[in-house]
Enzyme design. Structure first.
Site, mmCIF file in Angstrom:
data_model
loop_
_atom_site.group_PDB
_atom_site.id
_atom_site.type_symbol
_atom_site.label_atom_id
_atom_site.label_comp_id
_atom_site.label_asym_id
_atom_site.label_seq_id
_atom_site.Cartn_x
_atom_site.Cartn_y
_atom_site.Cartn_z
ATOM 1 N N GLU A 19 0.873 -1.177 0.000
ATOM 2 C CA GLU A 19 0.000 0.000 0.000
ATOM 3 C C GLU A 19 0.906 1.220 0.000
ATOM 4 O O GLU A 19 1.403 1.638 1.054
ATOM 5 C CB GLU A 19 -0.922 0.003 1.225
ATOM 6 C CG GLU A 19 -1.889 -1.157 1.291
ATOM 7 C CD GLU A 19 -3.028 -1.041 0.300
ATOM 8 O OE1 GLU A 19 -3.090 -0.027 -0.424
ATOM 9 O OE2 GLU A 19 -3.860 -1.962 0.256
ATOM 10 N N CYS A 22 -2.336 8.923 2.520
ATOM 11 C CA CYS A 22 -2.057 8.403 1.174
ATOM 12 C C CYS A 22 -3.204 8.728 0.229
ATOM 13 O O CYS A 22 -3.015 8.780 -0.985
ATOM 14 C CB CYS A 22 -1.802 6.900 1.213
ATOM 15 S SG CYS A 22 -3.104 5.959 2.024
#
Length: 521
Positions: free
Chosen positions: A273, A307
């Site tokens: 990720e 993110c």
């Protein structure tokens, strides 16, 4: 910078919550059934005011070996526990989180600088994934598959995988661990968690709660192991260890590339990720008030250190002037300061390096020819004593600029115009990252095109909501340099298990597949 919290607001909150979370002024940072650690001691300062929150003893290589060994031994027993019984342990952990939600949320704020609502929201995300995992513990199902051979049955099973290494980042210091550990636990795996060196105290608090629950349930608490330390001593050996069946790593693209390559060399599994360079497209038919709220939250939430933070804004030329003016007005009203104050909307960046990166990015954008519409300054003065506070920045930019192509983990939003939807989607997709994306439109065709194969190339594509704030029910992750991993909801649980295809012959014959005859029948 203050040497200790003393009588500051940060110090008072820490003194109140630390005993309830099992924290002290100095804490062992390694857990593998018991607490230890013989490596260097790190000092954690709060980004809010620079005061010392606590000290943590990190792991040596020998400590890491001990932790992985304990997790491996725990796995051999844990995999035999029926999945619904494993789910009961996770359910009780979720209840412990509910009982400590406020304290743990405030600790997230102290350690990361997130505002209070976001700190508690992150703990709620842990609770939610525990609930999801409990239900999942009764649904780890395979398939029965039609066999071409008479008297045969073919089926698919899912078995526990092994030890899962979890490498988490500072910006979500507890939620990402919970996404992984709750699912891994009900799947029959054990975990070894390497938290960010920037957020060790929240990790210790979470594992102390897990230890208590495991002991109460009569299972080996090494199911939830912890190794605090840096990338060289802890991270790289963890990634390289063949006993670690899956490495789930959250962080930068640069870090993910190193992890992916190292795990692939030993034919292990990795779940990555990584970075995001997320855009919102706003069309002429959009509800501008709705879009404005989503843009502001997406760009300045967690001080731009998500993110999924909104980093690029792609506006139709017909609404460009109007919406940029609204944004400038909104940005100037953002209250920046101590995140323990409920009125604060944006707290500090995590550390001095993050501030330097922010300043360098603004400078680089200007050198490219970008025009700063507002913000982009470092704040000083008594109210911003840690030196880690900045003003969120809006910059008119071009998508092709190197600084725009790069993910800067800070509250910078690059604004650009488009004329056709195809042009907007091309801009949206023309970056190396592919995590989250959004479009604001009341045109059904535009929405459907955006979500189609010719539309957004991201793992997340939203309509009339922003790029940030994903629910745990859907699989979370992205494409391209975001790493391709999926965590949390949907069928992400399959990453934590091994698939096995079984065929059972109930006949007295031995027919071969594809009608092959061997040995004369």
């Amino acid at each position: 910078m203050k040497a200790s919290a003393g009588s500051t607001v940060v110090g008072k909150v820490a003194a109140e919550i630390f005993p309830r979370l099992g924290l002290k002024a100095k804490n062992a940072g390694v857990f593998a059934g018991d607490w230890f650690g013989s490596g260097p001691v790190i000092e954690k300062r709060s980004p809010i005011d620079g005061s010392v929150l606590g000290r943590v003893t990190t792991a040596t290589h020998a400590d890491l070996e001990r932790a992985i060994g304990a997790a491996q031994r725990a796995f051999l027993a844990w995999r035999e526990v029926p999945a619904p019984k494993r789910g009961e342990v996770v359910r009780r952990y979720g209840e412990a989180l509910r009982a400590h939600k406020r304290d743990l949320g405030r600790l997230v704020t102290l350690e990361t600088g997130k505002i209070g609502a976001e700190g508690e929201g992150e703990v709620q995300e842990m609770i939610d994934i525990c609930d999801f995992a409990v239900g999942l513990s009764r649904q780890l199902h395979g398939l029965t598959i039609a066999s071409e051979r008479p008297g045969h049955r073919m089926m698919e099973q899912w078995h526990p995988l092994g030890v899962v290494g979890i490498i988490s980042a500072f910006n979500f210091p507890v939620a990402v661990w919970a996404w992984n550990s709750a699912l891994a636990a009900v799947c029959g795996d054990t975990t070894v968690w390497k938290p960010s060196e920037k957020t060790p105290l929240t990790a210790i608090a979470c594992v102390k709660l897990a230890e208590k629950v495991a002991r109460e349930c009569g299972v080996d608490p090494a199911i939830f192991s912890l190794v605090s330390g840096d990338a060289v001593v802890v991270g790289e050996p963890l990634v390289a260890d063949r006993r670690v069946a899956l490495v789930s790593a959250t962080g930068s693209t640069r870090m993910g590339r190193r992890v992916g390559e190292a795990v692939a060399r030993r034919f292990g599994r990795s779940l990555l990720e990584l970075g995001g360079n997320n855009a919102i497209i706003v069309t002429p038919s959009a509800d501008l008030k709705l879009a404005l709220r989503a843009i502001v939250f997406g760009a300045i939430g967690t001080a731009g250190q998500r993110c999924t933070s909104t980093r690029r804004l792609i506006l139709h030329h017909s609404i460009y002037t109007k919406l940029t003016k609204l944004l400038v007005d909104a940005y100037r009203q953002v209250r920046i300061g101590n995140p323990l104050d409920p009125a604060t909307l944006m707290g500090p960046l995590i550390d001095l390096h993050a501030v330097e990166v922010f300043v360098e990015a603004v400078t680089a954008a200007k050198q490219h020819g970008g025009r700063v519409l507002c913000g982009g300054k470092r704040l000083t003065g008594a109210a911003h004593g840690s030196g880690l506070y900045v003003t969120p920045c809006l910059i008119e930019a071009e998508n092709a600029w190197a600084i725009v192509q790069h993910e800067t983990f800070a509250p910078i939003l690059y604004v650009m115009a488009y004329r056709t939807l195809d042009e907007a989607i091309t801009l949206q997709n023309a970056v190396p990252q592919g995590l989250s994306s959004a479009i604001f439109t009341h045109d059904l065709r535009e929405a459907e095109i955006f979500m189609s194969a010719r539309g957004s190339d991201c793992g997340i594509a939203n309509v009339n909501l922003g790029t940030s704030g994903a629910e745990i029910g859907g699989a979370f992750g992205g494409e391209k340099e975001t790493g391709g991993g999926r965590e949390s909801g949907s069928d992400a649980w399959k990453s934590y298990m091994r698939r096995q295809t079984n065929t059972i012959n109930r006949s007295r014959e031995l027919p071969l597949a594809q009608g092959i005859e061997f040995g004369g029948g």
